[in-house]
Design an enzyme around this catalytic site. Structure first.
Site, PDB file in Angstrom:
ATOM      1  N   CYS A   4       0.867  -1.180   0.000  1.00 40.81           N
ATOM      2  CA  CYS A   4       0.000   0.000   0.000  1.00 40.81           C
ATOM      3  C   CYS A   4       0.904   1.230   0.000  1.00 40.81           C
ATOM      4  CB  CYS A   4      -0.966  -0.014   1.186  1.00 40.81           C
ATOM      5  SG  CYS A   4      -0.178   0.152   2.807  1.00 40.81           S
ATOM      6  N   ARG A  10      -3.474  -0.801   5.536  1.00 40.31           N
ATOM      7  CA  ARG A  10      -4.013  -1.753   4.568  1.00 40.31           C
ATOM      8  C   ARG A  10      -3.101  -2.962   4.336  1.00 40.31           C
ATOM      9  NH1 ARG A  10      -5.219   2.297  -0.280  1.00 40.31           N
ATOM     10  NH2 ARG A  10      -3.363   3.284   0.646  1.00 40.31           N
ATOM     11  N   ASP A 119      -7.878   3.639   1.481  1.00 38.18           N
ATOM     12  CA  ASP A 119      -7.182   3.915   2.741  1.00 38.18           C
ATOM     13  C   ASP A 119      -8.181   4.455   3.765  1.00 38.18           C
ATOM     14  OD1 ASP A 119      -5.443   4.550   4.751  1.00 38.18           O
ATOM     15  OD2 ASP A 119      -4.124   5.806   3.523  1.00 38.18           O
TER      16      ASP A 119
END
Length: 508
Positions: A4, A10, A119
């Site tokens: 990420c 994440r 996100d």
């Protein structure tokens, strides 16, 4: 590798969830890690992200620290899963050599309706729960896809191999430190070749498997390669022995037919090596000889007649069988045992062995031969089982069997029956009944063997019936080694015993 932006929420959440998913499904061998394309080093996962993992999955993520992606990570990963298309495109542009293994997570998982994994930073707890749910759904698809691609199976096999290699290294280290002169059959397996030679290691490897299928391997002890070295050391012969075999290796390394001078060199070296062994003292009252006799007593073989057979490092392998190259002694009594062991050691250095090695370009000298001491099995019927026809290479079992001990069959001294057997159901497809006029049996004196006549009524009838053919055992041995096998067996009162097995090395 999960990727990420910051490697804070994440990708680490995906890492932890996938690890748990694989663990719960008992899938091993897959390493999972995460990185960020713009990560600040050593940042913790957000408190909300940690709380969601702990409450929903009982995963503690407090030790996670963010890491920025590096080229070594790209090189080491087999599959790279990005949370957003932006991440995937960035990585493909920066590392064009890895484009074939970079995917959007939801694309790889066949969950394209989810799209990018957004996100949740700065949002309420609901966003983190939604993130977890999207990751759970996507990662289930990832596991399914990896399974269909064969990735998981390969990872598990590789992991098992790594563990097996580690165990083998530990075994070898223990062997090097053990100083064992004699070991029992049940203590060895295929990893012990350097200690007990090819034949001894094979016998130990198959003993448990054979028993599971209703047959036996006769009790045996292995006189180890370390016993031979100790014998040389005790007699002050080791240095001279090494010098002579080094000279022999120089001659053998030529890989060409020797001329008269070379031939004479070989003959002289062989005589020197055999003479060294012959002149060494191997007695029951001291050193290595005493340890061998003590082992015979300790394992209940002191009142038993034994076979004494060679077990070289290259023996009974896929490349070479060395069948009949070294000497074998049958019905050896305890008082003759040590002398026969020396004779077997000496027989490693006969011309026929050197020629056999030269033909197969085997240059490594049998520096430390091993010997198998095995309780004699008084076979009423014996023979050889080839799990593939050694002449035509057809996928059919061929059994050659005759009356008496196996020495008569394998040496070609006696006539045999030949059976062609279906691998799938054990039925006899065809048979040729030999004129079995003679058999090799134990000598009436109790020592050694002799040739006897077979009763007229038995000569022209099959010596085996279909009940004698243990198809499950035969196929289990072939499957265990994943190679066509040459299996020597004996049968007494309907009970089969396996005397040795090795890969088939003779072809048409």
């Amino acid at each position: 590798m999960m990727v990420c932006t910051a490697n804070v929420d994440r990708s680490p959440m995906a890492e932890f969830l996938l690890k748990k998913m694989l663990y719960d499904q008992n899938i091993s061998g897959v390493e999972v890690f995460s990185r960020g394309v713009a990560a600040t080093k050593n940042t913790l996962m957000s408190e909300t992200g940690q709380a969601v993992l702990l409450s929903e999955d009982r995963i503690c993520a407090e030790n996670h620290r963010s890491k920025n992606i590096a080229e070594v990570d790209i090189q080491s990963a087999d599959i790279i899963l990005a949370m957003e298309n932006f991440h995937a495109n960035f990585l493909k542009e920066k590392y064009p050599f890895a484009t074939h293994k970079i995917f959007l997570l939801t694309d790889y998982a066949n969950q394209r309706e989810i799209g990018d994994i957004k996100d949740p930073a700065g949002q309420l707890a609901d966003a983190y729960h939604r993130l977890r749910q999207e990751l759970q759904t996507s990662l289930a698809g990832v596991v399914k896809q990896m399974r269909e691609e064969g990735f998981l199976a390969k990872a598990m096999v590789d992991n098992l191999q790594i563990k097996a290699d580690g165990l083998t290294r530990v075994k070898r280290q223990r062997l090097a430190e053990s100083g064992w002169t004699v070991v029992p059959l049940e203590a060895v397996d295929a990893d012990f070749v350097e200690l007990v030679g090819g034949k001894g290691a094979n016998l130990g490897e198959i003993a448990r498997l054979v028993k599971q299928h209703g047959a036996t391997v006769p009790p045996a002890l292995m006189v180890t390669t370390q016993a031979f070295q100790r014998f040389l050391e005790e007699n002050g012969l080791l240095e001279a022995y090494i010098e002579n075999i080094a000279a022999m290796d120089v001659v053998l390394a030529a890989r060409e037919i020797p001329d008269r001078d070379q031939y004479e060199k070989i003959v002289n070296l062989l005589e020197k090596i055999r003479s060294l062994i012959f002149n060494g003292r191997l007695e029951s009252d001291t050193g290595t000889g005493r340890e061998i006799i003590q082992a015979i007593h300790d394992h209940g073989l002191k009142e038993t007649y034994l076979s004494v057979r060679s077990s070289g490092l290259d023996e009974d392998t896929e490349e070479a069988s060395f069948a009949g190259v070294a000497e074998t002694y049958l019905y050896v009594s305890p008082d003759e045992l040590l002398e026969c062991i020396k004779k077997v050691w000496m027989s490693f250095w006969l011309m026929r062995g050197i020629l056999y090695r030269s033909e197969r370009i085997i240059q490594r000298s049998p520096i430390k031969p091993a010997v198998v001491l095995q309780e004699m099995f008084d076979s009423q019927v014996s023979g050889v089982i080839f799990t593939t026809d050694p002449v035509s290479d057809r996928d059919v079992i061929v059994i050659e069997a005759g009356y008496g001990l196996g020495e008569g069959v394998v040496s070609g001294l006696v006539d045999v029956d030949r059976y062609y057997v279906n691998k799938f159901d054990g039925s006899v497809i065809n048979m040729h009944i030999g004129k079995k006029a003679f058999k090799v049996m134990r000598h009436p004196s109790g020592k050694g063997t002799c040739v006897e006549s077979v009763d007229n009524a038995l000569r022209d009838v099959p010596c085996l019936n279909e009940q004698d053919i243990n198809i499950q055992l035969i196929m289990a041995l072939e499957e265990h080694y994943a190679l066509s096998q040459d299996i020597e067996f004996g049968i007494t009162n309907g009970k089969m015993s396996i005397l040795q097995t090795r890969p088939i090395t003779t072809r048409s």
